[in-house]
Motif scaffolding. Structure first.
Motif, PDB file in Angstrom:
ATOM      1  N   GLY A  36       0.772  -1.238   0.000  1.00  0.00           N
ATOM      2  CA  GLY A  36       0.000   0.000   0.000  1.00  0.00           C
ATOM      3  C   GLY A  36       0.800   1.282   0.000  1.00  0.00           C
ATOM      4  N   ALA A  37       1.727   1.433   0.950  1.00  0.00           N
ATOM      5  CA  ALA A  37       2.486   2.680   1.064  1.00  0.00           C
ATOM      6  C   ALA A  37       3.362   2.915  -0.158  1.00  0.00           C
ATOM      7  CB  ALA A  37       3.338   2.660   2.331  1.00  0.00           C
ATOM      8  N   ARG A  38       3.919   1.845  -0.698  1.00  0.00           N
ATOM      9  CA  ARG A  38       4.740   1.977  -1.901  1.00  0.00           C
ATOM     10  C   ARG A  38       3.873   2.323  -3.110  1.00  0.00           C
ATOM     11  NH1 ARG A  38       7.850  -1.634  -5.617  1.00  0.00           N
ATOM     12  NH2 ARG A  38       7.716  -0.458  -7.565  1.00  0.00           N
ATOM     13  N   LEU A  39       2.729   1.630  -3.259  1.00  0.00           N
ATOM     14  CA  LEU A  39       1.897   1.800  -4.446  1.00  0.00           C
ATOM     15  C   LEU A  39       1.238   3.178  -4.495  1.00  0.00           C
ATOM     16  CD1 LEU A  39       0.197  -1.715  -4.482  1.00  0.00           C
ATOM     17  CD2 LEU A  39       2.147  -0.948  -5.852  1.00  0.00           C
ATOM     18  N   ALA A  40       0.833   3.689  -3.349  1.00  0.00           N
ATOM     19  CA  ALA A  40       0.186   5.001  -3.314  1.00  0.00           C
ATOM     20  C   ALA A  40       1.077   6.069  -3.927  1.00  0.00           C
ATOM     21  CB  ALA A  40      -0.173   5.369  -1.880  1.00  0.00           C
ATOM     22  N   GLU A  41       2.383   5.967  -3.679  1.00  0.00           N
ATOM     23  CA  GLU A  41       3.330   6.965  -4.174  1.00  0.00           C
ATOM     24  C   GLU A  41       3.820   6.651  -5.587  1.00  0.00           C
ATOM     25  OE1 GLU A  41       4.275   9.788  -2.977  1.00  0.00           O
ATOM     26  OE2 GLU A  41       4.876   9.704  -0.872  1.00  0.00           O
ATOM     27  N   THR A  42       4.200   5.400  -5.846  1.00  0.00           N
ATOM     28  CA  THR A  42       4.908   5.094  -7.080  1.00  0.00           C
ATOM     29  C   THR A  42       4.005   4.595  -8.196  1.00  0.00           C
ATOM     30  OG1 THR A  42       5.356   2.795  -6.428  1.00  0.00           O
ATOM     31  CG2 THR A  42       6.940   4.473  -5.728  1.00  0.00           C
ATOM     32  N   LEU A  43       2.848   4.019  -7.864  1.00  0.00           N
ATOM     33  CA  LEU A  43       1.954   3.484  -8.892  1.00  0.00           C
ATOM     34  C   LEU A  43       0.778   4.423  -9.147  1.00  0.00           C
ATOM     35  CD1 LEU A  43       1.265   1.137 -10.794  1.00  0.00           C
ATOM     36  CD2 LEU A  43      -0.015   0.091  -8.916  1.00  0.00           C
TER      37      LEU A  43
END
Length: 217
Positions: A36-43
């Motif tokens: 979640g935290a990665r995807l919110a920013e990078t995806l």
């Protein structure tokens, strides 16, 4: 209303997460932000579009003790004996289990490999050598390569029997990216990722009447 609530919560999580990410970066630890935290920013590139409640990390086992000291110094409280999980891994007993740490309303979960599952990727060495850098919550952070992240998301959805539509949304969004190396994905997971990818494709065809830019050979 939901969009506003997600925005407020995610801003809070990223603010609370910043000191931890900075400390991990300063010590150059292989501790990777995923899901979640990665995807919110990078995806999604908009933290309001991807709700999540905790922050997941994948931890290089040899860096665990130093990470544990950082967590304790920053005031995180351990909710499970992570050292016993590491000992199980060393003995070849990999369970689908993680260790949670809490500070206020921020919960972080630590995983040693692919979600702690008994289904490893084809090469653990390549897994760690494929690390990328990104900005998460305004701080530098290490993340999985896109191919590993996609396989990771697929196995996570499979592990939880596809209970949440957002997990399939993540797979659909990442699968539609044009920069993925599909030969590498096939090699990484040796076919284990195909069921979630196929299911995601079917659901989106039904829901939107459109076919994803996704082909499974």
């Amino acid at each position: 209303d939901l969009y506003s609530k997600v925005t407020i919560r995610n801003i809070y999580i990223f603010q609370q997460l910043r000191p931890l990410l900075q400390a991990i970066h300063d010590c150059n630890l292989n501790v990777l932000v995923t899901k979640g935290a990665r995807l919110a920013e990078t995806l999604y590139q908009n933290i309001s579009l991807r709700p999540f409640r905790d922050v997941d990390f994948v931890v290089f086992p040899e860096h665990w003790q130093e990470l544990k000291q950082i967590l304790e110094r920053l005031g995180f409280r351990q909710e499970m004996d992570f050292d016993s999980i590491l000992n199980q891994k060393k003995k070849g007993k990999q369970k689908a289990i993680s260790s949670a740490f809490r500070k206020g309303r921020l919960t972080v979960e630590m995983h040693f490999n692919c979600l702690g599952l008994e289904i490893p990727f084809s090469s653990e060495k390549d897994f760690w050598e494929s690390i990328r850098m990104a900005t998460i919550g305004g701080s530098p952070a290490k993340i999985l390569a896109e191919e590993y992240e996609l396989c990771y998301l697929c196995l996570h959805a499979l592990q939880h029997s596809y209970l949440r539509l957002i997990w399939l949304t993540d797979i659909a969004e990442m699968s539609s990216r044009g920069n993925l190396d599909w030969d590498k994905i096939i090699d990484i997971a040796a076919g284990k990722e195909f069921l979630p990818l196929f299911l995601t494709d079917c659901i989106w065809q039904i829901a939107s009447g459109q076919k994803l830019l996704l082909r499974i050979s």
